[in-house]
Motif scaffolding. Structure first.
Motif, short mmCIF file in Angstrom:
data_model
loop_
_atom_site.label_atom_id
_atom_site.label_comp_id
_atom_site.label_asym_id
_atom_site.label_seq_id
_atom_site.Cartn_x
_atom_site.Cartn_y
_atom_site.Cartn_z
N ASN A 83 50.19 69.34 57.13
CA ASN A 83 49.28 69.40 58.27
C ASN A 83 48.03 70.18 57.91
O ASN A 83 48.01 70.93 56.92
N SER A 84 47.01 70.02 58.71
CA SER A 84 45.74 70.75 58.51
C SER A 84 45.28 70.63 57.06
O SER A 84 44.93 71.62 56.42
N LEU A 85 45.27 69.42 56.57
CA LEU A 85 44.93 69.19 55.17
C LEU A 85 43.50 69.57 54.87
O LEU A 85 42.60 69.42 55.71
N LYS A 86 43.30 70.06 53.65
CA LYS A 86 41.98 70.49 53.19
C LYS A 86 41.61 69.69 51.94
O LYS A 86 42.49 69.21 51.22
N PRO A 87 40.32 69.57 51.66
CA PRO A 87 39.92 68.84 50.44
C PRO A 87 40.59 69.40 49.17
O PRO A 87 40.89 68.63 48.24
N GLU A 88 40.84 70.70 49.13
CA GLU A 88 41.47 71.28 47.94
C GLU A 88 42.94 70.93 47.81
O GLU A 88 43.58 71.27 46.81
N ASP A 89 43.51 70.25 48.79
CA ASP A 89 44.87 69.74 48.68
C ASP A 89 44.93 68.42 47.92
O ASP A 89 46.02 67.92 47.63
N THR A 90 43.79 67.89 47.58
CA THR A 90 43.73 66.62 46.87
C THR A 90 44.41 66.73 45.51
O THR A 90 44.24 67.72 44.79
N GLY A 91 45.19 65.70 45.17
CA GLY A 91 45.85 65.68 43.89
C GLY A 91 46.95 64.63 43.86
O GLY A 91 47.19 63.93 44.85
N VAL A 92 47.62 64.56 42.72
CA VAL A 92 48.80 63.71 42.60
C VAL A 92 50.02 64.56 42.91
O VAL A 92 50.25 65.58 42.26
N TYR A 93 50.76 64.13 43.90
CA TYR A 93 51.96 64.86 44.33
C TYR A 93 53.19 64.15 43.79
O TYR A 93 53.35 62.94 43.98
N CYS A 94 54.04 64.90 43.14
CA CYS A 94 55.29 64.30 42.67
C CYS A 94 56.45 65.21 43.03
O CYS A 94 56.29 66.42 43.20
N CYS A 95 57.59 64.60 43.19
CA CYS A 95 58.77 65.39 43.49
C CYS A 95 59.59 65.62 42.23
O CYS A 95 59.56 64.81 41.30
N GLY A 96 60.26 66.72 42.20
CA GLY A 96 61.15 67.07 41.12
C GLY A 96 62.48 67.49 41.69
O GLY A 96 62.53 68.08 42.78
N ALA A 97 63.55 67.21 40.99
CA ALA A 97 64.87 67.58 41.48
C ALA A 97 65.76 68.02 40.32
O ALA A 97 65.72 67.43 39.24
N GLY A 98 66.55 69.03 40.58
CA GLY A 98 67.58 69.48 39.63
C GLY A 98 68.87 68.78 39.99
O GLY A 98 69.45 69.08 41.03
N VAL A 99 69.31 67.84 39.14
CA VAL A 99 70.43 66.96 39.47
C VAL A 99 71.56 67.13 38.47
O VAL A 99 71.32 67.17 37.26
N ARG A 100 72.77 67.23 39.00
CA ARG A 100 73.96 67.17 38.16
C ARG A 100 74.50 65.74 38.25
O ARG A 100 74.91 65.30 39.31
N PRO A 101 74.53 65.02 37.13
CA PRO A 101 75.00 63.63 37.17
C PRO A 101 76.52 63.49 37.22
O PRO A 101 77.03 62.40 37.45
N GLY A 102 77.24 64.57 37.01
CA GLY A 102 78.70 64.54 37.07
C GLY A 102 79.24 65.94 37.24
O GLY A 102 78.53 66.93 36.98
N ALA A 103 80.49 66.05 37.65
CA ALA A 103 81.09 67.36 37.91
C ALA A 103 81.09 68.24 36.66
O ALA A 103 80.94 69.46 36.75
N ALA A 104 81.25 67.65 35.51
CA ALA A 104 81.32 68.42 34.27
C ALA A 104 80.01 68.37 33.49
O ALA A 104 79.97 68.80 32.33
N ARG A 105 78.98 67.83 34.11
CA ARG A 105 77.71 67.68 33.43
C ARG A 105 76.75 68.77 33.90
O ARG A 105 76.75 69.15 35.07
N PRO A 106 75.88 69.26 33.02
CA PRO A 106 74.91 70.27 33.44
C PRO A 106 73.78 69.66 34.26
O PRO A 106 73.51 68.46 34.17
N SER A 107 73.13 70.50 35.03
CA SER A 107 71.98 70.05 35.80
C SER A 107 70.79 69.85 34.88
O SER A 107 70.59 70.58 33.91
N ARG A 108 69.98 68.86 35.20
CA ARG A 108 68.72 68.66 34.49
C ARG A 108 67.66 68.23 35.48
O ARG A 108 67.95 67.74 36.57
N ARG A 109 66.41 68.44 35.09
CA ARG A 109 65.29 68.14 35.99
C ARG A 109 64.83 66.70 35.82
O ARG A 109 64.64 66.22 34.70
N TYR A 110 64.65 66.05 36.95
CA TYR A 110 64.09 64.70 36.98
C TYR A 110 62.80 64.72 37.78
O TYR A 110 62.62 65.56 38.67
N TRP A 111 61.91 63.78 37.48
CA TRP A 111 60.60 63.72 38.12
C TRP A 111 60.31 62.33 38.65
O TRP A 111 60.71 61.32 38.05
N GLY A 112 59.58 62.29 39.75
CA GLY A 112 59.08 61.03 40.25
C GLY A 112 57.77 60.68 39.58
O GLY A 112 57.22 61.47 38.78
#
Length: 121
Positions: A83-112
């Motif tokens: 909300n209340s967006l400003k010109p300085e908010d301009t950019g490419v927005y991407c999401c990142g998530a720390g995901v565990r692909p399995g119960a015995a697997r470590p978490s790793r970061r994925y990106w959109g």
């Protein structure tokens, strides 16, 4: 494999609002962290907002009081209400998530792929 797909970017005038969505899919056992990042032209990528499961969000000082991050764990989604967006908010927005692909697997970061947000004055 895990995929993150964002939607909801676009162009808006200063003072306007946008809502970004990010859907995670694929081999997901659990997601411990989800966040939104942005990269302005000529600048490094920066954290805008992040949230852990069951927790509240943390925000960059520049967006506190204007942006709200939320997540829907049942559907592996994360949102960013801007909300209340400003010109300085301009950019490419991407999401990142720390995901565990399995119960015995470590978490790793994925990106959109990222979505463009343009705020005009």
């Amino acid at each position: 494999q895990v995929q993150l797909v964002e939607s909801g970017g676009g162009s808006v005038q200063a003072g306007g609002s946008l809502r970004l969505s990010c859907a995670a899919s694929g081999a997901i056992f659990s997601i411990n962290y989800m966040g939104w990042y942005r990269q302005a032209p000529g600048a490094q990528r920066e954290l805008v907002a992040g949230i852990i499961g069951g927790g509240s969000g943390n925000y960059a000082d520049s967006v506190k009081g204007r942006f709200t991050i939320s997540r829907d764990d049942a559907n592996n989604m994360v949102y960013l209400q801007m909300n209340s967006l400003k010109p300085e908010d301009t950019g490419v927005y991407c999401c990142g998530a720390g995901v565990r692909p399995g119960a015995a697997r470590p978490s790793r970061r994925y990106w959109g792929q990222g979505n463009q947000v343009t705020v005009s004055s």
